[in-house]
Design a protein around this motif. Structure first.
Motif, PDB file in Angstrom:
ATOM      1  N   LYS A  34      -3.165 -15.232 -19.633  1.00  0.00           N
ATOM      2  CA  LYS A  34      -2.632 -16.068 -18.166  1.00  0.00           C
ATOM      3  C   LYS A  34      -2.475 -14.573 -17.398  1.00  0.00           C
ATOM      4  O   LYS A  34      -1.554 -13.839 -17.950  1.00  0.00           O
ATOM      5  CB  LYS A  34      -0.763 -16.885 -18.676  1.00  0.00           C
ATOM      6  CG  LYS A  34      -1.203 -18.126 -18.999  1.00  0.00           C
ATOM      7  CD  LYS A  34      -0.181 -18.683 -19.098  1.00  0.00           C
ATOM      8  CE  LYS A  34       0.778 -20.188 -19.983  1.00  0.00           C
ATOM      9  NZ  LYS A  34       1.442 -20.728 -19.423  1.00  0.00           N
ATOM     10  N   ARG A  35      -2.804 -15.068 -16.193  1.00  0.00           N
ATOM     11  CA  ARG A  35      -2.785 -14.008 -14.836  1.00  0.00           C
ATOM     12  C   ARG A  35      -2.444 -14.633 -13.644  1.00  0.00           C
ATOM     13  O   ARG A  35      -2.782 -15.944 -13.101  1.00  0.00           O
ATOM     14  CB  ARG A  35      -4.253 -13.489 -15.123  1.00  0.00           C
ATOM     15  CG  ARG A  35      -4.979 -12.256 -15.907  1.00  0.00           C
ATOM     16  CD  ARG A  35      -6.225 -11.889 -15.273  1.00  0.00           C
ATOM     17  NE  ARG A  35      -6.607 -11.537 -14.388  1.00  0.00           N
ATOM     18  CZ  ARG A  35      -7.409 -10.956 -13.755  1.00  0.00           C
ATOM     19  NH1 ARG A  35      -8.739 -10.750 -14.778  1.00  0.00           N
ATOM     20  NH2 ARG A  35      -7.271  -9.844 -12.852  1.00  0.00           N
ATOM     21  N   VAL A  36      -1.102 -13.753 -13.226  1.00  0.00           N
ATOM     22  CA  VAL A  36      -0.791 -14.699 -11.784  1.00  0.00           C
ATOM     23  C   VAL A  36      -1.708 -13.356 -10.736  1.00  0.00           C
ATOM     24  O   VAL A  36      -1.696 -12.243 -10.980  1.00  0.00           O
ATOM     25  CB  VAL A  36       0.505 -13.947 -11.456  1.00  0.00           C
ATOM     26  CG1 VAL A  36       0.926 -14.184  -9.933  1.00  0.00           C
ATOM     27  CG2 VAL A  36       1.357 -14.560 -12.537  1.00  0.00           C
ATOM     28  N   VAL A  37      -2.229 -14.300  -9.799  1.00  0.00           N
ATOM     29  CA  VAL A  37      -3.366 -13.817  -8.556  1.00  0.00           C
ATOM     30  C   VAL A  37      -2.563 -12.252  -8.076  1.00  0.00           C
ATOM     31  O   VAL A  37      -1.624 -12.467  -7.836  1.00  0.00           O
ATOM     32  CB  VAL A  37      -4.247 -14.384  -8.024  1.00  0.00           C
ATOM     33  CG1 VAL A  37      -4.955 -15.434  -8.997  1.00  0.00           C
ATOM     34  CG2 VAL A  37      -3.414 -16.111  -7.236  1.00  0.00           C
ATOM     35  N   GLU A  38      -2.381 -11.410  -7.886  1.00  0.00           N
ATOM     36  CA  GLU A  38      -2.487 -10.861  -6.557  1.00  0.00           C
ATOM     37  C   GLU A  38      -3.342 -10.192  -5.718  1.00  0.00           C
ATOM     38  O   GLU A  38      -4.046  -9.751  -6.363  1.00  0.00           O
ATOM     39  CB  GLU A  38      -2.045  -9.516  -7.666  1.00  0.00           C
ATOM     40  CG  GLU A  38      -1.215  -9.669  -8.759  1.00  0.00           C
ATOM     41  CD  GLU A  38      -0.081  -8.394  -9.228  1.00  0.00           C
ATOM     42  OE1 GLU A  38      -0.420  -7.035  -8.722  1.00  0.00           O
ATOM     43  OE2 GLU A  38       0.109  -8.627 -10.693  1.00  0.00           O
ATOM     44  N   VAL A  39      -2.551  -9.612  -4.528  1.00  0.00           N
ATOM     45  CA  VAL A  39      -3.544  -9.411  -2.959  1.00  0.00           C
ATOM     46  C   VAL A  39      -3.618  -8.202  -3.978  1.00  0.00           C
ATOM     47  O   VAL A  39      -2.065  -7.135  -4.383  1.00  0.00           O
ATOM     48  CB  VAL A  39      -2.487  -9.872  -2.074  1.00  0.00           C
ATOM     49  CG1 VAL A  39      -2.981  -8.880  -0.632  1.00  0.00           C
ATOM     50  CG2 VAL A  39      -2.399 -11.096  -1.710  1.00  0.00           C
ATOM     51  N   PRO A  40      -4.321  -7.544  -3.261  1.00  0.00           N
ATOM     52  CA  PRO A  40      -4.344  -6.023  -3.615  1.00  0.00           C
ATOM     53  C   PRO A  40      -4.206  -4.697  -2.402  1.00  0.00           C
ATOM     54  O   PRO A  40      -4.027  -5.694  -2.025  1.00  0.00           O
ATOM     55  CB  PRO A  40      -6.594  -6.021  -3.681  1.00  0.00           C
ATOM     56  CG  PRO A  40      -6.838  -6.676  -2.737  1.00  0.00           C
ATOM     57  CD  PRO A  40      -5.971  -8.611  -3.359  1.00  0.00           C
ATOM     58  N   ASN A  41      -4.281  -3.708  -2.727  1.00  0.00           N
ATOM     59  CA  ASN A  41      -3.658  -3.203  -1.967  1.00  0.00           C
ATOM     60  C   ASN A  41      -5.229  -3.005  -0.965  1.00  0.00           C
ATOM     61  O   ASN A  41      -4.421  -2.334   0.635  1.00  0.00           O
ATOM     62  CB  ASN A  41      -3.288  -1.574  -2.364  1.00  0.00           C
ATOM     63  CG  ASN A  41      -1.728  -2.010  -2.918  1.00  0.00           C
ATOM     64  OD1 ASN A  41      -1.966  -2.841  -2.485  1.00  0.00           O
ATOM     65  ND2 ASN A  41      -2.043  -1.294  -4.340  1.00  0.00           N
ATOM     66  N   LYS A  42      -6.300  -2.928  -1.305  1.00  0.00           N
ATOM     67  CA  LYS A  42      -7.037  -2.935   0.034  1.00  0.00           C
ATOM     68  C   LYS A  42      -8.336  -3.794  -0.507  1.00  0.00           C
ATOM     69  O   LYS A  42      -8.692  -4.726  -1.704  1.00  0.00           O
ATOM     70  CB  LYS A  42      -8.727  -1.636  -0.393  1.00  0.00           C
ATOM     71  CG  LYS A  42      -7.527  -0.385   0.038  1.00  0.00           C
ATOM     72  CD  LYS A  42      -8.599   1.513  -0.515  1.00  0.00           C
ATOM     73  CE  LYS A  42      -8.623   1.171  -1.866  1.00  0.00           C
ATOM     74  NZ  LYS A  42     -10.208   2.155  -2.661  1.00  0.00           N
ATOM     75  N   VAL A  43      -8.580  -4.615   0.817  1.00  0.00           N
ATOM     76  CA  VAL A  43     -10.177  -5.919  -0.279  1.00  0.00           C
ATOM     77  C   VAL A  43     -10.851  -5.231   1.156  1.00  0.00           C
ATOM     78  O   VAL A  43     -11.148  -4.935   2.260  1.00  0.00           O
ATOM     79  CB  VAL A  43      -8.823  -6.780   1.030  1.00  0.00           C
ATOM     80  CG1 VAL A  43     -10.105  -7.866   1.224  1.00  0.00           C
ATOM     81  CG2 VAL A  43      -7.790  -7.260   0.948  1.00  0.00           C
ATOM     82  N   GLU A  44     -12.404  -5.588  -0.286  1.00  0.00           N
ATOM     83  CA  GLU A  44     -13.436  -4.739   0.518  1.00  0.00           C
ATOM     84  C   GLU A  44     -14.160  -5.590   0.430  1.00  0.00           C
ATOM     85  O   GLU A  44     -14.841  -6.249  -1.227  1.00  0.00           O
ATOM     86  CB  GLU A  44     -13.529  -3.129   0.020  1.00  0.00           C
ATOM     87  CG  GLU A  44     -12.810  -1.998   0.079  1.00  0.00           C
ATOM     88  CD  GLU A  44     -12.777  -0.971   0.011  1.00  0.00           C
ATOM     89  OE1 GLU A  44     -13.741  -0.676  -0.679  1.00  0.00           O
ATOM     90  OE2 GLU A  44     -12.464  -0.139  -0.047  1.00  0.00           O
ATOM     91  N   GLY A  45     -15.310  -5.979   1.550  1.00  0.00           N
ATOM     92  CA  GLY A  45     -16.493  -6.230   1.091  1.00  0.00           C
ATOM     93  C   GLY A  45     -16.137  -7.961   1.337  1.00  0.00           C
ATOM     94  O   GLY A  45     -17.181  -8.692   0.892  1.00  0.00           O
ATOM     95  N   ILE A  46     -14.697  -8.876   0.730  1.00  0.00           N
ATOM     96  CA  ILE A  46     -14.610  -9.850   0.817  1.00  0.00           C
ATOM     97  C   ILE A  46     -14.435 -11.011   2.499  1.00  0.00           C
ATOM     98  O   ILE A  46     -13.891 -12.094   2.242  1.00  0.00           O
ATOM     99  CB  ILE A  46     -14.074 -10.733  -0.446  1.00  0.00           C
ATOM    100  CG1 ILE A  46     -13.119  -9.964   0.273  1.00  0.00           C
ATOM    101  CG2 ILE A  46     -14.596 -10.080  -1.395  1.00  0.00           C
ATOM    102  CD1 ILE A  46     -11.614 -10.131  -0.952  1.00  0.00           C
ATOM    103  N   VAL A  47     -13.783 -10.046   3.564  1.00  0.00           N
ATOM    104  CA  VAL A  47     -13.368 -10.458   4.201  1.00  0.00           C
ATOM    105  C   VAL A  47     -14.060 -10.281   5.704  1.00  0.00           C
ATOM    106  O   VAL A  47     -14.330  -9.082   5.498  1.00  0.00           O
ATOM    107  CB  VAL A  47     -11.467 -10.009   4.413  1.00  0.00           C
ATOM    108  CG1 VAL A  47     -11.566 -11.097   5.810  1.00  0.00           C
ATOM    109  CG2 VAL A  47     -10.881 -11.082   3.558  1.00  0.00           C
ATOM    110  N   LYS A  48     -14.272 -11.731   6.298  1.00  0.00           N
ATOM    111  CA  LYS A  48     -14.232 -10.678   7.704  1.00  0.00           C
ATOM    112  C   LYS A  48     -13.771 -10.633   9.096  1.00  0.00           C
ATOM    113  O   LYS A  48     -12.858 -10.934   8.931  1.00  0.00           O
ATOM    114  CB  LYS A  48     -15.557 -11.964   8.478  1.00  0.00           C
ATOM    115  CG  LYS A  48     -15.997 -11.982   9.847  1.00  0.00           C
ATOM    116  CD  LYS A  48     -16.883 -13.406   9.898  1.00  0.00           C
ATOM    117  CE  LYS A  48     -17.275 -13.377  11.476  1.00  0.00           C
ATOM    118  NZ  LYS A  48     -18.510 -13.020  11.723  1.00  0.00           N
ATOM    119  N   CYS A  49     -14.225  -9.284   9.756  1.00  0.00           N
ATOM    120  CA  CYS A  49     -12.649  -9.059  10.477  1.00  0.00           C
ATOM    121  C   CYS A  49     -13.212  -9.625  11.956  1.00  0.00           C
ATOM    122  O   CYS A  49     -14.309 -10.190  12.424  1.00  0.00           O
ATOM    123  CB  CYS A  49     -13.396  -7.370  11.120  1.00  0.00           C
ATOM    124  SG  CYS A  49     -12.420  -6.677  12.448  1.00  0.00           S
TER     125      CYS A  49
END
Length: 152
Positions: free
Chosen positions: A94-109
């Motif tokens: 079981k894993r709780v998803v966690e927002v990472p400290n850095k987001v690379e390559g997956i979000v558009k500015c």
């Protein structure tokens, strides 16, 4: 008299269950993960009663185990979602998803003038806040709030 517990969604033999998705974000998660292109069975449940969320969504994907970048995408849309990894009909993790400290390559500015929107440059964001999610572009320093996050 004991109340009989009834399964509302059929079990899967092997795969992943994404649970505790806010009902209003369920189809955003489905679209972002491109589950319409998934070659294995996908079960989608919407508007199930949830003590935590009021109403929740659930997705069961047979024979699918998510990579870290896919889990990071889920965390940006449904940061309190839970992943259950299923093997031979048993929850093995079981894993709780966690927002990472850095987001690379997956979000558009969201800044149309950012170099990442003009040239073929890998996007990078620092997570300024995890609740509500706030991202700061590494290149133009534009702040993107939770409502304006666009997954690439």
């Amino acid at each position: 008299m004991t109340k009989k517990k009834e399964l509302q969604v059929r079990a899967i033999k092997n795969g992943t269950v994404i649970d505790h998705i806010p009902a209003e974000l369920l189809f955003k998660v489905i679209n972002m993960l491109e589950l319409d292109k998934c070659p294995t069975a996908v079960t989608i449940g919407s508007n199930y009663r949830s003590d935590m969320l009021g109403k929740k969504g659930i997705i069961k994907i047979s024979e699918k185990f998510f990579a870290d970048d896919e889990i990071n995408k889920i965390s940006l849309i449904a940061p309190n979602a839970k992943l259950n990894i299923i093997r031979d009909y048993q929850v093995i993790e079981k894993r709780v998803v966690e927002v990472p400290n850095k987001v690379e390559g997956i979000v558009k500015c969201m800044n149309p003038k950012c170099i990442t929107n003009v040239e073929d440059v890998f996007t990078k964001f620092k997570v300024m806040s995890k609740s509500p999610i706030t991202l700061k572009c590494h290149y133009c320093e534009k702040i993107t709030d939770e409502k304006n996050i666009r997954i690439k």
